[in-house]
Design a protein around this motif. Structure first.
Motif, PDB file in Angstrom:
ATOM      1  N   ASP A  60       0.786  -1.247  -0.046  1.00 17.86           N
ATOM      2  CA  ASP A  60       0.220   0.115  -0.090  1.00 17.86           C
ATOM      3  C   ASP A  60       0.934   1.200   0.052  1.00 17.86           C
ATOM      4  OD1 ASP A  60      -2.683   1.301   0.609  1.00 17.86           O
ATOM      5  OD2 ASP A  60      -1.487   1.921   2.315  1.00 17.86           O
ATOM      6  N   ILE A  61       0.464   2.031  -0.893  1.00 14.56           N
ATOM      7  CA  ILE A  61       1.216   3.686  -0.916  1.00 14.56           C
ATOM      8  C   ILE A  61       1.458   4.223   0.539  1.00 14.56           C
ATOM      9  CG2 ILE A  61       1.333   5.743  -1.897  1.00 14.56           C
ATOM     10  CD1 ILE A  61      -0.296   4.761  -4.095  1.00 14.56           C
ATOM     11  N   GLY A  62       0.272   4.193   1.209  1.00 17.14           N
ATOM     12  CA  GLY A  62       0.181   4.833   2.360  1.00 17.14           C
ATOM     13  C   GLY A  62       1.133   4.186   3.494  1.00 17.14           C
ATOM     14  N   ASP A  63       1.096   2.771   3.732  1.00 16.81           N
ATOM     15  CA  ASP A  63       2.122   2.122   4.432  1.00 16.81           C
ATOM     16  C   ASP A  63       3.536   2.365   3.974  1.00 16.81           C
ATOM     17  OD1 ASP A  63      -0.064   1.129   5.573  1.00 16.81           O
ATOM     18  OD2 ASP A  63       0.058  -0.888   4.722  1.00 16.81           O
ATOM     19  N   CYS A  64       4.030   2.371   2.745  1.00 15.82           N
ATOM     20  CA  CYS A  64       5.118   2.757   2.299  1.00 15.82           C
ATOM     21  C   CYS A  64       5.482   4.330   2.492  1.00 15.82           C
ATOM     22  CB  CYS A  64       5.105   2.636   0.696  1.00 15.82           C
ATOM     23  SG  CYS A  64       6.941   2.414   0.176  1.00 15.82           S
ATOM     24  N   LEU A  65       4.707   5.229   2.619  1.00 17.60           N
ATOM     25  CA  LEU A  65       5.024   6.505   2.971  1.00 17.60           C
ATOM     26  C   LEU A  65       5.554   6.406   4.654  1.00 17.60           C
ATOM     27  CD1 LEU A  65       2.206   8.602   0.842  1.00 17.60           C
ATOM     28  CD2 LEU A  65       4.840   8.829   0.792  1.00 17.60           C
ATOM     29  N   ASP A  66       4.678   5.766   5.239  1.00 17.62           N
ATOM     30  CA  ASP A  66       4.698   5.519   6.602  1.00 17.62           C
ATOM     31  C   ASP A  66       6.124   5.218   6.895  1.00 17.62           C
ATOM     32  OD1 ASP A  66       2.434   6.513   7.397  1.00 17.62           O
ATOM     33  OD2 ASP A  66       1.381   4.573   7.679  1.00 17.62           O
ATOM     34  N   ALA A  67       6.581   4.134   6.141  1.00 16.43           N
ATOM     35  CA  ALA A  67       7.891   3.360   6.460  1.00 16.43           C
ATOM     36  C   ALA A  67       8.950   4.435   6.076  1.00 16.43           C
ATOM     37  CB  ALA A  67       7.778   2.062   5.596  1.00 16.43           C
ATOM     38  N   PHE A  92      -2.443  13.176   1.011  1.00 12.73           N
ATOM     39  CA  PHE A  92      -1.951  14.365   0.847  1.00 12.73           C
ATOM     40  C   PHE A  92      -1.553  14.287   2.738  1.00 12.73           C
ATOM     41  CE2 PHE A  92      -3.902  15.259  -2.787  1.00 12.73           C
ATOM     42  CZ  PHE A  92      -3.717  16.592  -2.886  1.00 12.73           C
ATOM     43  N   GLU A  93      -1.889  13.974   3.628  1.00 16.62           N
ATOM     44  CA  GLU A  93      -1.447  14.134   5.087  1.00 16.62           C
ATOM     45  C   GLU A  93      -0.249  13.278   5.114  1.00 16.62           C
ATOM     46  OE1 GLU A  93      -4.918  12.670   7.499  1.00 16.62           O
ATOM     47  OE2 GLU A  93      -5.877  14.542   6.654  1.00 16.62           O
ATOM     48  N   LYS A  94      -0.316  12.015   4.576  1.00 17.64           N
ATOM     49  CA  LYS A  94       0.752  11.318   4.903  1.00 17.64           C
ATOM     50  C   LYS A  94       2.224  11.570   3.926  1.00 17.64           C
ATOM     51  CE  LYS A  94      -1.472   6.827   5.787  1.00 17.64           C
ATOM     52  NZ  LYS A  94      -0.731   6.115   7.003  1.00 17.64           N
ATOM     53  N   ALA A 180       6.858   8.138  13.751  1.00 18.89           N
ATOM     54  CA  ALA A 180       6.162   7.696  14.912  1.00 18.89           C
ATOM     55  C   ALA A 180       7.181   7.144  15.999  1.00 18.89           C
ATOM     56  CB  ALA A 180       5.550   6.267  14.476  1.00 18.89           C
ATOM     57  N   ASN A 181       8.416   6.622  15.759  1.00 20.32           N
ATOM     58  CA  ASN A 181       9.248   6.195  16.739  1.00 20.32           C
ATOM     59  C   ASN A 181       9.722   7.462  17.571  1.00 20.32           C
ATOM     60  OD1 ASN A 181      11.296   7.293  15.448  1.00 20.32           O
ATOM     61  ND2 ASN A 181      12.267   5.596  14.685  1.00 20.32           N
ATOM     62  N   GLY A 182       9.483   8.758  17.225  1.00 22.44           N
ATOM     63  CA  GLY A 182       9.753   9.926  18.013  1.00 22.44           C
ATOM     64  C   GLY A 182      11.244  10.436  17.688  1.00 22.44           C
ATOM     65  N   THR A 183      12.111   9.636  17.103  1.00 22.31           N
ATOM     66  CA  THR A 183      13.516  10.181  16.989  1.00 22.31           C
ATOM     67  C   THR A 183      13.669  10.768  15.710  1.00 22.31           C
ATOM     68  OG1 THR A 183      14.216   8.180  15.765  1.00 22.31           O
ATOM     69  CG2 THR A 183      14.100   8.001  18.307  1.00 22.31           C
ATOM     70  N   GLY A 184      12.823  10.556  14.632  1.00 23.18           N
ATOM     71  CA  GLY A 184      13.202  11.312  13.389  1.00 23.18           C
ATOM     72  C   GLY A 184      14.296  10.753  12.593  1.00 23.18           C
ATOM     73  N   GLU A 185      14.861   9.465  13.229  1.00 22.88           N
ATOM     74  CA  GLU A 185      15.854   8.604  12.556  1.00 22.88           C
ATOM     75  C   GLU A 185      15.224   7.930  11.239  1.00 22.88           C
ATOM     76  OE1 GLU A 185      17.579   6.250  15.693  1.00 22.88           O
ATOM     77  OE2 GLU A 185      18.136   7.875  16.601  1.00 22.88           O
ATOM     78  N   GLU A 186      16.215   7.468  10.459  1.00 20.92           N
ATOM     79  CA  GLU A 186      15.516   6.696   9.196  1.00 20.92           C
ATOM     80  C   GLU A 186      15.151   5.502   9.743  1.00 20.92           C
ATOM     81  OE1 GLU A 186      18.553   6.418   6.181  1.00 20.92           O
ATOM     82  OE2 GLU A 186      18.843   8.743   6.260  1.00 20.92           O
ATOM     83  N   LYS A 187      14.184   5.232   9.009  1.00 21.89           N
ATOM     84  CA  LYS A 187      13.728   3.674   9.396  1.00 21.89           C
ATOM     85  C   LYS A 187      13.173   3.056   7.977  1.00 21.89           C
ATOM     86  CE  LYS A 187       8.893   4.619  10.406  1.00 21.89           C
ATOM     87  NZ  LYS A 187       7.856   4.601  11.386  1.00 21.89           N
ATOM     88  N   SER A 188      13.168   1.660   7.936  1.00 22.06           N
ATOM     89  CA  SER A 188      12.823   1.068   6.953  1.00 22.06           C
ATOM     90  C   SER A 188      11.492   0.020   7.402  1.00 22.06           C
ATOM     91  CB  SER A 188      13.973   0.249   6.239  1.00 22.06           C
ATOM     92  OG  SER A 188      14.692   0.998   5.629  1.00 22.06           O
ATOM     93  N   PRO A 189      10.591  -0.456   6.288  1.00 23.15           N
ATOM     94  CA  PRO A 189       9.655  -1.379   6.710  1.00 23.15           C
ATOM     95  C   PRO A 189      10.581  -2.704   7.076  1.00 23.15           C
ATOM     96  CG  PRO A 189       9.698  -0.658   4.257  1.00 23.15           C
ATOM     97  CD  PRO A 189      10.809   0.034   4.919  1.00 23.15           C
TER      98      PRO A 189
END
Length: 194
Positions: A60-67, A92-94, A180-189
């Motif tokens: 899903d595009i939204g899930d990918c944007l979250d990741a 738009f929000e994501k 979401a992890n509160g750190t602003g660090e890079e993350k991957s799915p």
């Protein structure tokens, strides 16, 4: 943000709803990293055969944007994708959440006259959604995007007749949100999808 202006390459581009990869040849030379996402595993497999994407995700595009939150995303492209989504508010929000200041959301949509529906979008007889200009402008403003470019286009022919559409380029005016992890660090799915 890299932004792509003045010959500076984009750092990361998401080809949202990449399908078979038709946009990849146009995007590849302007970005350091090109990621494609599509719901169809068969489409993603064909896009992979182009050898132009750094990463491809079935999902899903939204899930990918979250990741992608926290990564240096400069551009989200959705060519002939929003015709399959009615209410675009979540997209738009994501996008706004992960694009840094100056990042861009570029997309096509089918045209609907302002005021045709109360929602600003509707399902057409073709089974695709159309979106009104006023609706897109309101979503853009609510998500801290400014309209950098808007053009009426004919994205395709249907039964030999031109379908009316628009091409949009929106620019983000605020910094990317903290992940979401509160750190602003890079993350991957999970499972190293990106």
């Amino acid at each position: 943000s890299g932004g792509g202006g003045g010959g500076v390459p984009l750092r990361l581009t998401l080809d949202a709803g990449c399908g078979t990869g038709l946009m990849a040849p146009l995007l590849r030379n302007s970005t350091a990293k090109l990621v494609g996402v599509d719901l169809s595993s068969k489409m993603v497999e064909r896009a992979g055969g182009l050898k132009l994407y750094d990463d491809l995700v079935v999902g899903d595009i939204g899930d990918c944007l979250d990741a992608l939150c926290g990564q240096p995303l400069d551009l989200v492209v959705a060519a002939d994708v929003f015709v399959y989504i009615g209410d675009l508010a979540a997209m738009f929000e994501k996008s706004a959440k992960v694009l840094g200041e100056g990042g861009r959301l570029a997309f096509t949509a089918e045209f609907m006259p302002d005021g045709e529906t109360d929602a600003g979008w509707g399902l057409q007889q073709s089974g695709r959604f159309a979106h009104a200009r006023a609706y897109i402008e309101a979503l853009a403003e609510r998500s801290n995007f400014v309209v950098e470019a808007h053009e009426r286009i004919v994205p395709r022919l249907e039964n030999g007749k031109p379908v009316q559409g628009h091409l949009w380029v929106l620019r983000q005016t605020t910094a990317a949100a903290t992940c979401a992890n509160g750190t602003g660090e890079e993350k991957s799915p999970a499972d190293g999808e990106l």
